[in-house]
Design a protein around this motif. Structure first.
Motif, PDB file in Angstrom:
ATOM      1  N   ASN A  41      45.836  38.611  34.428  1.00 15.50           N
ATOM      2  CA  ASN A  41      45.857  37.307  33.770  1.00 15.50           C
ATOM      3  C   ASN A  41      46.966  37.201  32.719  1.00 15.50           C
ATOM      4  O   ASN A  41      47.569  36.136  32.556  1.00 15.50           O
ATOM      5  CB  ASN A  41      44.514  37.034  33.108  1.00 15.50           C
ATOM      6  CG  ASN A  41      44.418  35.631  32.542  1.00 15.50           C
ATOM      7  OD1 ASN A  41      44.448  34.655  33.284  1.00 15.50           O
ATOM      8  ND2 ASN A  41      44.318  35.519  31.229  1.00 15.50           N
ATOM      9  N   THR A 153      41.163  39.109  42.818  1.00 13.73           N
ATOM     10  CA  THR A 153      41.609  38.388  41.620  1.00 13.73           C
ATOM     11  C   THR A 153      41.640  36.890  41.877  1.00 13.73           C
ATOM     12  O   THR A 153      41.223  36.092  41.027  1.00 13.73           O
ATOM     13  CB  THR A 153      43.002  38.882  41.198  1.00 13.73           C
ATOM     14  OG1 THR A 153      42.969  40.299  40.991  1.00 13.73           O
ATOM     15  CG2 THR A 153      43.453  38.201  39.918  1.00 13.73           C
ATOM     16  N   GLN A 154      42.143  36.519  43.043  1.00 10.55           N
ATOM     17  CA  GLN A 154      42.214  35.102  43.385  1.00 10.55           C
ATOM     18  C   GLN A 154      40.811  34.499  43.464  1.00 10.55           C
ATOM     19  O   GLN A 154      40.555  33.407  42.936  1.00 10.55           O
ATOM     20  CB  GLN A 154      42.938  34.934  44.725  1.00 10.55           C
ATOM     21  CG  GLN A 154      43.276  33.499  45.086  1.00 10.55           C
ATOM     22  CD  GLN A 154      44.425  32.965  44.266  1.00 10.55           C
ATOM     23  OE1 GLN A 154      45.188  33.718  43.693  1.00 10.55           O
ATOM     24  NE2 GLN A 154      44.557  31.654  44.205  1.00 10.55           N
ATOM     25  N   SER A 157      39.251  34.077  40.034  1.00  8.37           N
ATOM     26  CA  SER A 157      39.811  32.962  39.265  1.00  8.37           C
ATOM     27  C   SER A 157      39.376  31.613  39.823  1.00  8.37           C
ATOM     28  O   SER A 157      39.223  30.648  39.074  1.00  8.37           O
ATOM     29  CB  SER A 157      41.344  33.051  39.256  1.00  8.37           C
ATOM     30  OG  SER A 157      41.883  32.806  40.544  1.00  8.37           O
ATOM     31  N   GLU A 158      39.163  31.531  41.125  1.00 10.57           N
ATOM     32  CA  GLU A 158      38.768  30.264  41.735  1.00 10.57           C
ATOM     33  C   GLU A 158      37.266  30.005  41.644  1.00 10.57           C
ATOM     34  O   GLU A 158      36.841  28.846  41.570  1.00 10.57           O
ATOM     35  CB  GLU A 158      39.176  30.239  43.214  1.00 10.57           C
ATOM     36  CG  GLU A 158      40.661  30.153  43.468  1.00 10.57           C
ATOM     37  CD  GLU A 158      40.959  30.022  44.946  1.00 10.57           C
ATOM     38  OE1 GLU A 158      40.189  29.335  45.653  1.00 10.57           O
ATOM     39  OE2 GLU A 158      41.951  30.619  45.411  1.00 10.57           O
ATOM     40  N   ARG A 162      35.389  30.285  36.693  1.00  7.69           N
ATOM     41  CA  ARG A 162      35.729  28.881  36.468  1.00  7.69           C
ATOM     42  C   ARG A 162      35.636  28.547  34.983  1.00  7.69           C
ATOM     43  O   ARG A 162      34.737  29.006  34.289  1.00  7.69           O
ATOM     44  CB  ARG A 162      34.769  27.972  37.244  1.00  7.69           C
ATOM     45  CG  ARG A 162      35.043  27.921  38.731  1.00  7.69           C
ATOM     46  CD  ARG A 162      33.979  27.105  39.454  1.00  7.69           C
ATOM     47  NE  ARG A 162      34.287  26.980  40.853  1.00  7.69           N
ATOM     48  CZ  ARG A 162      34.935  25.963  41.397  1.00  7.69           C
ATOM     49  NH1 ARG A 162      35.363  24.979  40.617  1.00  7.69           N
ATOM     50  NH2 ARG A 162      35.174  25.916  42.687  1.00  7.69           N
ATOM     51  N   LYS A 163      36.539  27.733  34.519  1.00 10.52           N
ATOM     52  CA  LYS A 163      36.589  27.353  33.104  1.00 10.52           C
ATOM     53  C   LYS A 163      36.198  25.893  32.986  1.00 10.52           C
ATOM     54  O   LYS A 163      36.896  25.006  33.464  1.00 10.52           O
ATOM     55  CB  LYS A 163      38.002  27.579  32.555  1.00 10.52           C
ATOM     56  CG  LYS A 163      38.122  27.309  31.071  1.00 10.52           C
ATOM     57  CD  LYS A 163      39.544  27.624  30.599  1.00 10.52           C
ATOM     58  CE  LYS A 163      39.674  27.410  29.108  1.00 10.52           C
ATOM     59  NZ  LYS A 163      41.053  27.703  28.634  1.00 10.52           N
ATOM     60  N   ASN A 168      40.601  28.072  36.866  1.00 13.08           N
ATOM     61  CA  ASN A 168      41.891  28.435  36.295  1.00 13.08           C
ATOM     62  C   ASN A 168      42.526  29.427  37.260  1.00 13.08           C
ATOM     63  O   ASN A 168      42.401  30.637  37.102  1.00 13.08           O
ATOM     64  CB  ASN A 168      41.699  29.044  34.911  1.00 13.08           C
ATOM     65  CG  ASN A 168      43.010  29.327  34.224  1.00 13.08           C
ATOM     66  OD1 ASN A 168      44.033  28.769  34.601  1.00 13.08           O
ATOM     67  ND2 ASN A 168      42.984  30.206  33.241  1.00 13.08           N
ATOM     68  N   PHE A 170      44.562  31.938  39.497  1.00  9.00           N
ATOM     69  CA  PHE A 170      45.528  32.989  39.205  1.00  9.00           C
ATOM     70  C   PHE A 170      46.869  32.719  39.873  1.00  9.00           C
ATOM     71  O   PHE A 170      47.930  32.823  39.256  1.00  9.00           O
ATOM     72  CB  PHE A 170      44.968  34.341  39.659  1.00  9.00           C
ATOM     73  CG  PHE A 170      46.008  35.402  39.825  1.00  9.00           C
ATOM     74  CD1 PHE A 170      46.657  35.931  38.718  1.00  9.00           C
ATOM     75  CD2 PHE A 170      46.351  35.878  41.085  1.00  9.00           C
ATOM     76  CE1 PHE A 170      47.626  36.913  38.865  1.00  9.00           C
ATOM     77  CE2 PHE A 170      47.310  36.855  41.246  1.00  9.00           C
ATOM     78  CZ  PHE A 170      47.950  37.370  40.130  1.00  9.00           C
TER      79      PHE A 170
END
Length: 226
Positions: A41, A153-154, A157-158, A162-163, A168, A170
């Motif tokens: 990140n 990692t992908q 992040s998906e 989640r944010k 958010n 990668f």
């Protein structure tokens, strides 16, 4: 050659971590996963900061130094924190103890091996190096640890990271192509393979920029600096 190096890394780390026992091995495996995600990140902005600090002859190593450096620092700090907060570990019955310590050790070794292989993508070496190629399953043509780590990692992040309800992501712009259900198109291996090709050809790219954004399915101009 790269296959044997990866096997040695996996075997060595697995053996060392297994000696820490059941709880130590499980903790180390979790620490390796968290450290790897944090490094993935933050390494790009860190590489930009290192660009001016490294000597000119080493400036192309900024991405690699940042990626491995963050991982090493976070692993060290988290291990020190765990040892201070939990200096003693609970015992487990022998079958659970043996199975748990070897499982945790293998996960720690595999994650570290996959992470280091991913870091090799960012190194300023030829596109195909010591048997390493971005398209190949680099562990004896059986599995591709680097692509597995990038995929993890992908996915994290998906999905799981989640944010505020929005991912958010990668790597990869979002767009819809025809009838494909895929809307995210990661490009990490392609971008860094192109960078290594340019370096081999005598070009002077430094840190690797993120992929240009997409708006309404159309790509914006490529950022300067590459």
């Amino acid at each position: 050659m790269i296959d044997l190096v990866l096997l040695a890394i996996l075997a060595g780390i697995t053996w060392v971590v297994a000696s820490e026992g059941f709880a130590g091995a499980i903790q180390t495996a979790i620490i390796c996963i968290i450290s790897g995600l944090l490094a993935m990140n933050f390494f790009e902005p860190m590489a930009e900061m290192l660009q001016g600090a490294l000597p000119a002859s080493f400036s192309n190593w900024a991405d690699t130094v940042a990626l491995i450096g963050i991982y090493a620092v976070v692993v060290t700090l988290m291990r020190l924190a765990v040892e201070r907060l939990a200096p003693g570990f609970p015992d487990a019955k022998k079958p659970m103890f043996e199975g748990g310590r070897w499982l945790g050790a293998f996960i720690a070794g595999y994650v570290t091996m996959a992470f280091l292989l991913t870091a090799l993508h960012t190194a300023p070496v030829p596109r195909n190096y010591m048997g390493f190629t971005p398209e190949r399953a680099n562990l004896f043509e059986i599995v591709a640890p680097d692509r597995q780590w990038l995929g993890f990692t992908q996915y994290a992040s998906e999905k799981s990271l989640r944010k505020w309800g929005r991912p958010n992501i990668f790597d990869g712009p979002q767009m819809t192509l025809g009838s494909s259900a895929n809307q995210v198109w990661p490009s990490f291996p392609i971008r860094y393979a192109t960078r290594r090709e340019n370096l081999t050809a005598g070009a002077t790219p430094t840190t690797m920029p993120p992929p240009p954004p997409l708006e309404n399915g159309r790509r914006n101009p490529t950022p300067s600096g590459f």
